[in-house]
Design an enzyme around this catalytic site. Structure first.
Site, PDB file in Angstrom:
ATOM      1  N   HIS A   1      23.654  -7.984 -44.961  1.00  8.95           N
ATOM      2  CA  HIS A   1      24.154  -6.603 -45.019  1.00  8.95           C
ATOM      3  C   HIS A   1      25.686  -6.584 -45.099  1.00  8.95           C
ATOM      4  O   HIS A   1      26.264  -5.885 -45.934  1.00  8.95           O
ATOM      5  CB  HIS A   1      23.646  -5.854 -43.774  1.00  8.95           C
ATOM      6  CG  HIS A   1      24.099  -4.438 -43.654  1.00  8.95           C
ATOM      7  ND1 HIS A   1      23.238  -3.361 -43.679  1.00  8.95           N
ATOM      8  CD2 HIS A   1      25.342  -3.909 -43.476  1.00  8.95           C
ATOM      9  CE1 HIS A   1      23.933  -2.236 -43.545  1.00  8.95           C
ATOM     10  NE2 HIS A   1      25.220  -2.535 -43.409  1.00  8.95           N
ATOM     11  N   GLU A   2      26.337  -7.374 -44.259  1.00  6.90           N
ATOM     12  CA  GLU A   2      27.811  -7.352 -44.213  1.00  6.90           C
ATOM     13  C   GLU A   2      28.429  -7.995 -45.459  1.00  6.90           C
ATOM     14  O   GLU A   2      29.462  -7.538 -45.954  1.00  6.90           O
ATOM     15  CB  GLU A   2      28.327  -8.039 -42.941  1.00  6.90           C
ATOM     16  CG  GLU A   2      27.868  -7.396 -41.629  1.00  6.90           C
ATOM     17  CD  GLU A   2      28.072  -5.895 -41.559  1.00  6.90           C
ATOM     18  OE1 GLU A   2      29.048  -5.386 -42.152  1.00  6.90           O
ATOM     19  OE2 GLU A   2      27.233  -5.223 -40.931  1.00  6.90           O
TER      20      GLU A   2
ATOM     21  N   HIS B   1      28.594  -5.669 -48.196  1.00  7.26           N
ATOM     22  CA  HIS B   1      29.717  -4.717 -48.087  1.00  7.26           C
ATOM     23  C   HIS B   1      30.961  -5.219 -48.822  1.00  7.26           C
ATOM     24  O   HIS B   1      31.644  -4.431 -49.477  1.00  7.26           O
ATOM     25  CB  HIS B   1      30.087  -4.480 -46.616  1.00  7.26           C
ATOM     26  CG  HIS B   1      29.368  -3.344 -45.969  1.00  7.26           C
ATOM     27  ND1 HIS B   1      29.415  -2.061 -46.440  1.00  7.26           N
ATOM     28  CD2 HIS B   1      28.594  -3.295 -44.850  1.00  7.26           C
ATOM     29  CE1 HIS B   1      28.693  -1.267 -45.641  1.00  7.26           C
ATOM     30  NE2 HIS B   1      28.182  -1.995 -44.671  1.00  7.26           N
TER      31      HIS B   1
ATOM     32  N   GLY C   1      27.541  -5.386 -36.781  1.00  7.47           N
ATOM     33  CA  GLY C   1      28.320  -6.010 -37.838  1.00  7.47           C
ATOM     34  C   GLY C   1      29.310  -5.003 -38.386  1.00  7.47           C
ATOM     35  O   GLY C   1      29.122  -3.787 -38.233  1.00  7.47           O
TER      36      GLY C   1
ATOM     37  N   GLN D   1      34.819  -1.136 -44.593  1.00  7.35           N
ATOM     38  CA  GLN D   1      34.376  -0.005 -43.770  1.00  7.35           C
ATOM     39  C   GLN D   1      35.505   0.586 -42.928  1.00  7.35           C
ATOM     40  O   GLN D   1      35.375   1.686 -42.395  1.00  7.35           O
ATOM     41  CB  GLN D   1      33.248  -0.443 -42.834  1.00  7.35           C
ATOM     42  CG  GLN D   1      31.975  -0.810 -43.564  1.00  7.35           C
ATOM     43  CD  GLN D   1      30.877  -1.114 -42.573  1.00  7.35           C
ATOM     44  OE1 GLN D   1      30.754  -2.239 -42.108  1.00  7.35           O
ATOM     45  NE2 GLN D   1      30.095  -0.103 -42.211  1.00  7.35           N
TER      46      GLN D   1
ATOM     47  N   CYS E   1      23.681   1.812 -41.081  1.00  8.23           N
ATOM     48  CA  CYS E   1      25.039   1.393 -41.416  1.00  8.23           C
ATOM     49  C   CYS E   1      26.010   2.409 -40.811  1.00  8.23           C
ATOM     50  O   CYS E   1      25.776   3.612 -40.912  1.00  8.23           O
ATOM     51  CB  CYS E   1      25.198   1.354 -42.936  1.00  8.23           C
ATOM     52  SG  CYS E   1      26.826   0.836 -43.480  1.00  8.23           S
ATOM     53  N   LEU E   2      27.078   1.905 -40.190  1.00  5.70           N
ATOM     54  CA  LEU E   2      28.068   2.804 -39.587  1.00  5.70           C
ATOM     55  C   LEU E   2      28.702   3.711 -40.638  1.00  5.70           C
ATOM     56  O   LEU E   2      29.192   4.785 -40.312  1.00  5.70           O
ATOM     57  CB  LEU E   2      29.151   1.993 -38.875  1.00  5.70           C
ATOM     58  CG  LEU E   2      28.695   1.154 -37.674  1.00  5.70           C
ATOM     59  CD1 LEU E   2      29.859   0.329 -37.141  1.00  5.70           C
ATOM     60  CD2 LEU E   2      28.106   2.034 -36.588  1.00  5.70           C
TER      61      LEU E   2
HETATM   62 CO    CO Z   1      26.938  -1.423 -43.151  1.00  5.94          CO
END
Ligand code: CO
Length: 188
Positions: free
Chosen positions: A144-145, A148, A46, A51, A102-103
């Site tokens: 999660h997304e 963000h 995702g 991000q 998470c990236l």
């Molecule tokens: Co993330």
């Protein structure tokens, strides 16, 4: 398409509420295409626009489609969900613990309680309304997304966070930083 740089913990944009998308134009489509390339390259399941340093309510979700994932996720494996202005409109009462990374927080993972199922409403890249019912891991990735685009990170919700790899030098923050952010209500 072009691969974009993923911003990491400490960048203010990760803590800001992203703006609603009003123009479903070529610029948005370029962003979506670039985000896809970035997500597949990392790889991640995702990615949210903040991000990649874009403060807009745009998310991508795609479970992997390798043989093991196809067996586990069936028809959901490899399906790309592009959701603009996503909102969770319904949640299951039932919650489940799971491990997330998470990236934007490389080298760490955490245990987070999420709804087992969610209904997500939003728009596609042309502005057409869409609704997605997600269960299990897919539901977790959506939660999660969507966090963000509201400036929320999984570490805010995690019961515990731990280091999984040596931290890359470009994010050489002490681990205490994560703990600090996790307990700081003022940042939300
Ligand atoms: Co993330």
């Amino acid at each position: 398409m072009a691969k974009l740089d993923v911003v990491v913990l400490g960048e203010p944009i990760l803590r800001q509420k992203a703006h609603k998308v009003l123009d479903f134009d070529g610029k948005l489509h370029q962003l979506l295409d670039d985000m896809l390339e970035t997500m597949l390259d990392e790889p991640g399941v995702g990615l949210a626009a903040p991000q990649v340093d874009v403060g807009q309510r745009v998310i991508l979700v795609r479970l992997p489609d390798d043989a093991a994932s196809v067996e586990e996720y069936g028809e959901q494996a490899g399906v790309l969900y592009e959701v603009i202005n996503p909102e969770i409109v319904k949640t299951s009462k039932e919650m489940v613990d799971g491990v997330e990374g998470c990236l934007s927080i490389p080298g760490f993972a955490g245990r987070v309680e999420r709804h087992v199922g969610v209904s997500v409403r939003g728009q596609d890249r042309h502005g057409k309304p869409i609704r997605i019912k997600a269960q299990d891991w897919l539901a977790r990735v959506f939660q999660h997304e969507i966090d963000h685009v509201n400036g929320v990170l999984y570490i805010d919700r995690a019961g515990e966070v731990w280091q999984i790899t040596e931290q890359p030098p470009e994010v050489a923050e002490p681990q205490g930083r994560i703990e600090t952010v996790a307990v700081s209500p003022g940042e939300k």
